[in-house]
Design an enzyme around this catalytic site. Structure first.
Site, PDB file in Angstrom:
ATOM      1  N   TRP A 100      -0.527  -0.610  -3.809  1.00 32.17           N
ATOM      2  CA  TRP A 100       0.139  -0.155  -2.576  1.00 32.17           C
ATOM      3  C   TRP A 100      -0.321  -0.971  -1.379  1.00 32.17           C
ATOM      4  O   TRP A 100       0.485  -1.312  -0.516  1.00 32.17           O
ATOM      5  CB  TRP A 100      -0.062   1.349  -2.360  1.00 32.17           C
ATOM      6  N   ASP A 168      -2.237   4.355   5.192  1.00 35.21           N
ATOM      7  CA  ASP A 168      -1.339   4.943   4.195  1.00 35.21           C
ATOM      8  C   ASP A 168      -2.130   6.047   3.494  1.00 35.21           C
ATOM      9  O   ASP A 168      -3.030   5.771   2.709  1.00 35.21           O
ATOM     10  CB  ASP A 168      -0.891   3.856   3.205  1.00 35.21           C
ATOM     11  N   LYS A 192       3.487  13.717  -2.883  1.00 33.51           N
ATOM     12  CA  LYS A 192       2.219  14.006  -3.548  1.00 33.51           C
ATOM     13  C   LYS A 192       1.691  15.365  -3.077  1.00 33.51           C
ATOM     14  O   LYS A 192       1.899  16.347  -3.752  1.00 33.51           O
ATOM     15  CB  LYS A 192       1.224  12.871  -3.369  1.00 33.51           C
TER      16      LYS A 192
HETATM   17  C1  LIG Z   1       3.146   6.893  -4.036  1.00 33.31           C
HETATM   18  C2  LIG Z   1       2.535   5.968  -3.053  1.00 33.31           C
HETATM   19  C3  LIG Z   1       3.286   5.036  -2.315  1.00 33.31           C
HETATM   20  C4  LIG Z   1       4.766   4.837  -2.545  1.00 33.31           C
HETATM   21  O1  LIG Z   1       5.479   5.865  -2.001  1.00 33.31           O
HETATM   22  P1  LIG Z   1       7.078   5.855  -1.986  1.00 33.31           P
HETATM   23  O2  LIG Z   1       7.336   7.096  -1.199  1.00 33.31           O
HETATM   24  O3  LIG Z   1       7.537   5.918  -3.400  1.00 33.31           O
HETATM   25  O4  LIG Z   1       7.533   4.629  -1.303  1.00 33.31           O
HETATM   26  C5  LIG Z   1       2.641   4.263  -1.382  1.00 33.31           C
HETATM   27  N1  LIG Z   1       1.317   4.374  -1.171  1.00 33.31           N
HETATM   28  C6  LIG Z   1       0.558   5.237  -1.867  1.00 33.31           C
HETATM   29  C7  LIG Z   1      -0.890   5.327  -1.591  1.00 33.31           C
HETATM   30  C8  LIG Z   1       1.156   6.060  -2.824  1.00 33.31           C
HETATM   31  O5  LIG Z   1       0.391   6.932  -3.517  1.00 33.31           O
END
Ligand SMILES: *Cc1c(COP(=O)(O)O)cnc(C)c1O
Length: 356
Positions: A100, A168, A192
């Site tokens: 990510w 993030d 999540k």
């Molecule tokens: C799941 C995840 C993403 C991707 O998220 P999307 O909503 O599918 O774009 C990005 N960063 C982290 C840390 C994630 O766990």
């Protein structure tokens, strides 16, 4: 009853599923489904307002910050955050701790910026968190990923920075206490710990809005969403609604501090088993182990098929590791009860009794 260890979309509290299901037939006694009401109706506007307000309550968001629900997932968040933080230097400092983070770095370039990888754990397949990182002062902002969903590592302490900080937090937001005042932009895909897929949460320091040195398309400008209170265009109505229900549930059950305690207990239980069971081995540095995504492998693959049969038979789903790590990943988001972790631990013990 299944034990859902899936990495996302993932388990939410059963009570939330029930309320969410009821609203599909009759939302708020309107005689209408949540799926058919106007997003401009007073009932839904109240949902949006409450959802934003509950985010602020749950994380003690201070004055001078706004909350917005946007679409595009965290994947668009990589670009949105970069575009909104571009200033004079157009340079940005990134810590690369996995898939990510790497994608975020790529989007900085697409925003017209120059990402500088100030630290990386790629040398060991991202199985640790780089320490004592010096964040340079001559960049527009600093970006990191608080929890690495795929590799199973988590920042236990956040790096110090004299420049604006972007994070993030997709896979550990609401799982532990944070000091929002340390950040300029926090973003997280909903799917999540927050709700169903569809919404992306942004928590933004108001003073960064409207200061970008690059031209930003209307939808990607966070100012748009903050000014329109997440109603610039049709929001992902159901995702926001269920997120609101989930936040109500979180606050009614002790909020983030209680959740953090429960998550630590779950982590202690499974890592304790991984470390004492001769059949298993964790894949990450111990001090950087994620409380959300637990990655482990078999020490010997001989009886892999038997192990897979055993956890399947116990009603466990979503345990397969990501292809870039292999082995297993037990994602233990907020809604996963410790009783499910105990089921997995019991299977691991039984497996060792049979085959060790
Ligand atoms: C799941 C995840 C993403 C991707 O998220 P999307 O909503 O599918 O774009 C990005 N960063 C982290 C840390 C994630 O766990």
């Amino acid at each position: 009853m299944k034990h859902n260890f899936g990495a996302g979309p993932c388990i939410l509290p059963q009570e939330v599923f029930k309320e969410a299901a009821e609203a599909v037939l009759n939302f708020d006694n309107t005689g209408l489904s949540i799926l058919e009401v106007s997003h401009r109706s007073k009932e839904f506007v109240a949902v949006m307002d409450e959802a934003m307000d509950l985010v602020k309550k749950a994380l003690n968001v201070p004055q001078g910050y706004s909350v917005a629900f946007v679409q595009g997932g965290a994947s668009l968040g990589f670009l949105i955050s970069a575009m909104n933080m571009m200033r004079d230097t157009k340079k940005a400092a990134y810590i690369n701790t996995g898939t990510w983070s790497s994608k975020a770095i790529k989007e900085c370039k697409n925003a017209g910026g120059t990402p500088i990888e100030i630290a990386s754990s790629e040398d060991k397949n991202f199985n640790y968190i780089p320490k004592n990182v010096n964040v340079p002062s001559d960049c527009d902002y600093f970006h990191f990923t608080s929890n690495n969903t795929i590799f199973g590592t988590q920042f236990k302490e956040f790096p110090k920075s004299s420049i604006p900080v972007v994070c993030d937090m997709s896979s550990d937001i609401f799982s532990r206490e944070i000091n929002v005042a340390d950040f300029d932009i926090i973003y997280a895909g909903a799917q999540k710990n927050l709700g169903p897929a569809g919404a992306t949460l942004f928590i933004v320091k108001d003073e960064i809005l409207g200061k970008s040195s690059v031209s930003i398309p209307t939808y990607l400008n966070l100012k748009t969403h903050v000014e329109k209170e997440s109603m610039f265009n049709t929001p992902p109505v159901y995702s926001v609604y269920v997120a609101m229900l989930n936040l109500r549930h979180l606050l009614a059950t002790g909020g983030v501090p209680a959740m953090a305690k429960a998550n630590q207990a779950k982590a202690d239980l499974i890592y304790g088993e991984i470390d004492s069971n001769p059949m298993f081995e964790g894949t990450t540095a111990k001090e950087d182990r994620s409380n959300m995504n637990v990655t482990f492998v078999l020490t010997d693959e001989t009886h892999k098929e038997e192990f897979d049969k055993m956890w399947n038979a116990a009603g466990i789903v979503g345990l397969k590791g990501h292809r870039s790590v292999g082995g297993y990943r037990a994602s233990m988001y907020n809604a996963l009860p410790i009783s499910s972790v105990q089921v997995l631990v019991d299977v691991m013990k039984e497996f060792a009794n049979k085959y060790a």
